[in-house]
Design an enzyme around this catalytic site. Structure first.
Site, PDB file in Angstrom:
ATOM      1  N   ASN A 131       0.806  -1.213   0.000  1.00 34.64           N
ATOM      2  CA  ASN A 131       0.000   0.000   0.000  1.00 34.64           C
ATOM      3  C   ASN A 131       0.846   1.272   0.000  1.00 34.64           C
ATOM      4  OD1 ASN A 131      -1.693  -2.061   2.094  1.00 34.64           O
ATOM      5  ND2 ASN A 131      -2.669  -1.338   0.219  1.00 34.64           N
ATOM      6  N   ILE A 163       1.042   7.004  -0.040  1.00 31.89           N
ATOM      7  CA  ILE A 163       0.399   6.051   0.869  1.00 31.89           C
ATOM      8  C   ILE A 163      -1.045   5.865   0.454  1.00 31.89           C
ATOM      9  CG2 ILE A 163      -0.182   5.562   3.267  1.00 31.89           C
ATOM     10  CD1 ILE A 163       2.009   7.726   3.952  1.00 31.89           C
ATOM     11  N   CYS A 164      -1.471   4.588   0.426  1.00 28.85           N
ATOM     12  CA  CYS A 164      -2.873   4.299   0.150  1.00 28.85           C
ATOM     13  C   CYS A 164      -3.532   3.930   1.470  1.00 28.85           C
ATOM     14  CB  CYS A 164      -2.982   3.154  -0.859  1.00 28.85           C
ATOM     15  SG  CYS A 164      -4.666   2.708  -1.226  1.00 28.85           S
ATOM     16  N   LEU A 165      -4.177   4.912   2.081  1.00 36.10           N
ATOM     17  CA  LEU A 165      -4.807   4.662   3.376  1.00 36.10           C
ATOM     18  C   LEU A 165      -6.073   5.505   3.431  1.00 36.10           C
ATOM     19  CD1 LEU A 165      -4.569   3.289   6.128  1.00 36.10           C
ATOM     20  CD2 LEU A 165      -3.278   5.254   6.930  1.00 36.10           C
ATOM     21  N   GLN A 181      -1.163   0.221  -3.691  1.00 37.44           N
ATOM     22  CA  GLN A 181      -0.597   1.455  -4.225  1.00 37.44           C
ATOM     23  C   GLN A 181       0.553   1.084  -5.162  1.00 37.44           C
ATOM     24  OE1 GLN A 181      -1.618   4.600  -3.437  1.00 37.44           O
ATOM     25  NE2 GLN A 181      -0.072   5.625  -4.681  1.00 37.44           N
TER      26      GLN A 181
END
Lengths: 537, 228
Positions: free
Chosen positions: B80, B88-90, B123
């Site tokens: 991610n 960042i994929c959050l 990501q």
């Protein structure tokens, strides 16, 4: 004063400085400070500052804590316990940096700032004074403020302290001294004194006409005017200046009129040029009737004059005649040719005054006689005779050309009508002839049919009689069986031939009639008989 | 007087500095409290343990009503997190932001993101493929990345937290094969055929020549890819 104070309050509004640390249950989780106007969600009971939760809901419509759906309608003021707890939190006065040591409950801070606190910054109450001062210093300041209002001792007017000095220089009540006669009087009467002061230097009343004398008012009448040259000429000068004035005003009026006329003539010029452009090659200036400088000699002028007399006549034949017809046209053409023969030299000399069709005329050789729009390769007269259409000639007026075109149209219509009639008659004659021919052809065909029928009847009778004889003799008769069969075959064959193969059976076949050759049909006995029969029928 | 945002950010920075137990640190960039560098230790018991991960933080104008802008400065091998840019994929950094979240809680969320990768919403697609193909191989690579890029510095100032300054102190040169999460034998096998090492690593990485995938991909396919 009120506006200033509310401004001060709003500036300090949400910046409370708490005396001691606050219980974390009273902290808004959005701004991380104790609640201001605590507001709870009806749905999930979470509490926030009013301003914080409204701002959060603008971005997402959910509770920031548990993300449950939440809108502004679901909000209500928090319970009174919470409100009282946060209202009773002890805060310091925001004017602490200025020197105020006051601490109080948060709910009382506003009234403290408004009335009690001496360290609030306020602005001077005088109109133009923009100085910011602490409230405790304001009284001291206003006593010495340069913008305070004071009263002028001389004139009793209210004047700003800062303007007092400049006021002294123009105060109407203040006494001043005349520089010429040293008498004193208030400033307001300076004007009237100046017009009477005898010691004031003034110029001669005739200075406009050139008198250079300057002296005190007192000496003018006694000392100067008695000797002034211009005084004696006063009457004359007055008279003349009145005259000059009158002339000037008249001049002015005339100038106005000239301008107006110029404007009018300008617009007329424009109109004329527009009309010229729309007339095109038909436009002729006033001098176009006369030849240009090319023919100054007397004989040439005479010829020209003749030419100009001829032009309207032959320019367009039938121009001025409404009842034109082809016969008359030919006469006119004759006249044309004559005039052409009589005046070859001037025709070559003649140049149209308008340069617009110079090149056309040069290509055609004789512009006066030949229509400008006819192609140079064809003979104009032949054309004119056959079509009886008037040529377009720019030497003739527009109305003339139009009327000639109109009459040509009428003539053409007449010709068309007569041609139509002739065509009708021809058609009728031809049709009659054709009908006659068809009739004769039909008769011939009928005769032929009758003849064929007759021949067939004869043949059939003959065959029948032969077969009946052989039948009567029986099979043992002298007629051989082969022959008998042939006869039977013949009968059958003849019946076929009756329809399809007549011609070889016929001893003298009549000649077939040629197509459309009714009159050239060779007479024969058969034909005659059939005609006879048909006539009888 | 400071506005609400400034006061809150100041307070949050203080909170992080006061709480030594979590192991979080925060520093200002150019003396601005709206551009920060935060760091947190790799979660124990994971392949990121022992690392110290730096995060670039920008506080937007409308904070706390919109999310903080965060990206990793340390290179992290994680489905991610972009291995190239650190993005960042959050969810809480995007649509699921809430005004009650703080610098501290967001850094802790990142820490827990390292514990629980979400390869289905990646990501970095290549890393996610690696993770799904062979978790053990992935963990090995992630550990290697952590050692290489996220080694905590003790004596040095942390002006430049990027990987290069740290790796210069490593006794050995970075192992590109381990970095790409590949088997050394595989790389050598194709290298022996006369291909360049870098090219082999690049291709094998791209076609995910790892673990259970190895029997599925024939050598000819690999060579074809290499010849492209």
């Amino acid at each position: 004063m009120n506006d200033v104070e509310t401004g001060v309050l709003s500036a300090y509004d949400d910046v409370y400085s708490y005396v001691e640390s606050v219980n974390s249950n009273l902290i808004c989780c959005i701004c991380r400070t104790p609640f201001v106007e605590p507001t709870s969600a009806k749905t999930c009971s979470h509490t926030f500052c009013l301003r914080c939760i409204y701002q959060a809901l603008e971005i997402t419509s959910q509770c920031p804590v548990d993300r449950s759906p939440l809108t502004a309608d679901d909000l209500q003021p928090a319970g009174s316990i919470v409100r009282n707890l946060v209202d009773e939190l002890m805060v310091e006065c925001p004017c602490k940096p200025s020197g105020c040591t006051h601490t109080c409950q948060r709910q009382h801070l506003a009234s403290h700032l408004k009335s009690d606190c001496l360290f609030v910054q306020v602005s001077c109450c005088e109109d133009n004074c923009e100085q910011l001062l602490l409230k405790k210093d304001i009284r001291k300041h206003s006593d010495g403020c340069v913008h305070r209002t004071v009263t002028c001792e001389a004139c009793d007017d209210s004047v700003k302290f800062i303007d007092l000095e400049s006021h002294q220089g123009e105060c109407p009540a203040k006494e001043i001294t005349c520089v010429h006669c040293s008498s004193t009087f208030p400033r307001s009467s300076l004007q009237s004194h100046n017009s009477t002061c005898t010691l004031m230097p003034i110029p001669c009343p005739h200075s406009t006409f050139g008198c250079a004398w300057v002296g005190t008012r007192g000496t003018l009448t006694e000392a100067h005017l008695a000797t002034c040259v211009y005084e004696s000429l006063k009457g004359f000068i007055t008279l003349h200046s009145a005259k000059i004035d009158a002339l000037e005003s008249e001049n002015l009026a005339l100038r106005h009129r000239v301008e107006e006329l110029e404007k009018t003539s300008g617009s007329m010029k424009r109109d004329i040029s527009i009309a010229k452009a729309s007339l095109g090659p038909w436009f002729r200036s006033a001098g176009s009737g006369l030849p240009p400088a090319a023919a100054p000699a007397v004989p040439a002028t005479r010829q020209e004059r003749r030419r100009s007399r001829v032009v309207p006549l032959n320019g367009v034949m039938s121009n001025f005649a409404d009842d034109v017809h082809p016969l008359r046209n030919s006469d006119e053409v004759q006249g044309h040719l004559d005039s052409n023969l009589v005046n070859p030299a001037p025709a070559a000399q003649f140049q149209p005054p308008n340069p617009m069709y110079m090149d056309q005329s040069s290509s055609l050789g004789d512009p006066a006689q030949q229509p400008a729009f006819f192609p140079a390769s064809t003979h104009p007269y032949a054309d004119r005779y056959n079509t009886s259409v008037a040529p377009i000639n720019f030497n003739v007026s527009l109305e003339g050309s139009l009327s000639s075109l109109h009459s040509s149209m009428i003539a053409l219509e007449g010709t068309m009508n007569s041609m139509e009639r002739r065509q009708d008659i021809m058609l009728t004659t031809e049709t009659l002839r054709m009908r006659e021919e068809v009739g004769s052809l039909r008769a011939i065909v009928h005769g032929l049919r009758m003849q064929v029928h007759h021949v067939m009847m004869d043949r059939n009778a003959q065959i029948i009689s032969t077969s009946s004889v052989s039948t009567g003799a029986g099979n043992s008769s002298g007629v051989p069986r082969q022959q008998q069969e042939a006869v039977v075959q013949g009968v059958e064959r003849s019946s076929v031939m009756h329809y399809h193969d007549i011609q070889p059976q016929r001893p003298h076949p009549p000649p077939l009639p040629g197509r459309g050759g009714g009159p050239s049909f060779p007479p024969s006995s058969i034909f005659r008989r059939s005609v006879f029969l048909e006539n009888k029928l | 007087m400071a506005d609400a945002r400034t006061r809150r950010v100041k307070k949050e920075i203080q909170d992080i500095q006061n709480d030594r137990q979590a192991g979080l640190t925060i520093e200002l960039v150019n003396d601005s409290i709206f551009h920060l560098i935060g760091s947190f230790p790799g979660p124990p018991g994971t392949c990121y343990e022992g690392g110290k991960f730096d995060v670039d933080i920008v506080v937007p104008e409308t904070y706390p009503f919109v999310a903080l802008k965060m990206k990793f400065l340390s290179k992290v091998y994680h489905p991610n997190i972009s291995s190239a840019s650190g993005a960042i994929c959050l969810d809480i950094l995007k649509d699921n932001w809430s005004p009650i979240l703080t610098l501290k809680s967001t850094l802790i969320s990142l820490q827990s993101l390292l514990c629980t990768p979400e390869p289905n919403d990646p990501q970095d697609a290549e890393v996610a493929k690696h993770y799904l193909t062979s978790k053990s191989s992935f963990e090995e690579t992630a550990r290697y990345w952590t050692e290489t890029y996220a080694r905590p510095q003790t004596n040095e100032g942390r002006g430049a937290p990027s990987g290069t300054s740290k790796t210069s102190h490593l006794p050995t040169v970075r192992d590109e094969v381990a970095m790409a999460g590949l088997e050394r034998a595989h790389v050598e096998q194709f290298e022996a055929l006369g291909f360049e090492r870098g090219r082999v690593i690049e291709v094998l990485k791209r076609i995910n020549y790892r673990g259970a995938n190895v029997p599925k991909i024939s050598e000819d396919t690999v060579v074809e890819e290499l010849l492209k």
